[in-house]
Design an enzyme around this catalytic site. Sequence first.
Site, PDB file in Angstrom:
ATOM      1  N   LYS A   1       0.851  -1.275   0.241  1.00 48.29           N
ATOM      2  CA  LYS A   1       0.018  -0.050   0.051  1.00 48.29           C
ATOM      3  C   LYS A   1       0.850   1.202  -0.031  1.00 48.29           C
ATOM      4  CE  LYS A   1      -4.411  -1.362   0.252  1.00 48.29           C
ATOM      5  NZ  LYS A   1      -5.439  -1.130  -0.295  1.00 48.29           N
TER       6      LYS A   1
ATOM      7  N   GLU B   1      -9.736 -13.650  -3.732  1.00 40.60           N
ATOM      8  CA  GLU B   1     -10.527 -12.885  -2.584  1.00 40.60           C
ATOM      9  C   GLU B   1     -10.863 -13.785  -1.795  1.00 40.60           C
ATOM     10  OE1 GLU B   1     -13.514 -10.531  -4.166  1.00 40.60           O
ATOM     11  OE2 GLU B   1     -14.353 -12.309  -5.538  1.00 40.60           O
TER      12      GLU B   1
ATOM     13  N   GLY C   1     -16.168 -13.688   1.092  1.00 45.00           N
ATOM     14  CA  GLY C   1     -16.583 -12.251   0.469  1.00 45.00           C
ATOM     15  C   GLY C   1     -16.240 -12.288  -1.068  1.00 45.00           C
TER      16      GLY C   1
ATOM     17  N   ASP D   1     -17.475 -10.821  -3.867  1.00 42.75           N
ATOM     18  CA  ASP D   1     -18.135  -9.731  -4.717  1.00 42.75           C
ATOM     19  C   ASP D   1     -17.389  -9.420  -5.948  1.00 42.75           C
ATOM     20  OD1 ASP D   1     -16.456  -6.780  -4.096  1.00 42.75           O
ATOM     21  OD2 ASP D   1     -16.032  -8.393  -2.609  1.00 42.75           O
TER      22      ASP D   1
ATOM     23  N   SER E   1       1.243  -9.568  -0.485  1.00 38.90           N
ATOM     24  CA  SER E   1       0.700  -8.404  -0.171  1.00 38.90           C
ATOM     25  C   SER E   1       1.303  -7.612   0.914  1.00 38.90           C
ATOM     26  CB  SER E   1      -0.721  -8.005  -0.400  1.00 38.90           C
ATOM     27  OG  SER E   1      -1.418  -8.865   0.637  1.00 38.90           O
TER      28      SER E   1
ATOM     29  N   SER F   1      -9.089  -0.370   6.694  1.00 38.04           N
ATOM     30  CA  SER F   1      -8.780  -1.159   7.846  1.00 38.04           C
ATOM     31  C   SER F   1      -7.448  -1.434   8.543  1.00 38.04           C
ATOM     32  CB  SER F   1      -9.383  -2.643   7.448  1.00 38.04           C
ATOM     33  OG  SER F   1      -8.486  -3.202   6.511  1.00 38.04           O
TER      34      SER F   1
END
Length: 320
Positions: A54, A205, A209, A211, A305, A79
């Site tokens: 990030k 994912e 979840g 999506d 990650s 988060s």
Amino acid sequence: MNHLPTFDDVIAASKRLEGHARRTPVMTSRTLDDAMDAQVFFKCENFQRMGAFKFRGAFNALSQFSPEQKRAGVVAFSSGNHAQAIALSARILGIPATIVMPRDAPKTKVDATRGYGGHVVMYDRYTEDREQIGRDLAEQHGLTLIPPYDHPHVLAGQGTTAMELFEDVGELDALFVCLGGGGLLSGCALATRALSPACRIYGVEPEAGNDGQQSFRSGQIVHIDTPNTIADGAQTQHLGQLTFPIIQRDVDDILTASDTELVECMSFLAERMKLVVEPTGCLGFAAARQMKDELRGKRIGVIISGGNVDMARFASLLIS
């Protein structure tokens, strides 16, 4: 819709990150290669500044602020890893930072965000809308909102992760990337299509979840309730207006991994490679293991990650 970023934006981000982001190592395991009958290259963003990829997107975004934006400050919601990345980047660049974080965020991530100088505003992720809170703070105080994934400068910065991987190991047959809101996956997809066009790219994912998988297969962004998973970095509810079209165009498939599989991968990486990896960081590895039969004889890339996991939590997951 905003103009979609291109690989040129990833190249520009790479230049801005020189001297600020770490060029993280690519690691291998002979034990794993033998077990998979393949070559697996791990891009280890757990060694990035603040412990996750990030930092790349956050610094790339904040480094393009105008003098007025720098004086007023930045607001972000996260988060944990984007929170730390914005707080650290803001400190480096002399920008005041306000970070909206869920009350149940890992304590280590909250403490680190505050340690980097971020002013933390808490909310309940199950009953409150973090995006609305961020927009309200931006409007009330004249701050610039930098979301965790759906921003052209953020996703271009994240794409430098795959760019470095291909520069270091050459073209690959498959690349596995964890998927929350899609910043890392869409950025890596831009780099993949430019540097290793034949490489199949998979977003991964949490099973709880999916999506992104639903969105990918239905052709439209699907919204879900906050998923209950140990992969706290991927507890997103939907893909972004920028990330989704890139994923639709450039990604081959979206896969899922269970919490049990994530723990198995955390255990392997800790025991055999001496790597501390947070659950979200194991998503790509978990999916690669699922596809073992299809990947025989292939050259495979896996993006790890991040490694920002509370040590007590880490130990409890591995011995449970």
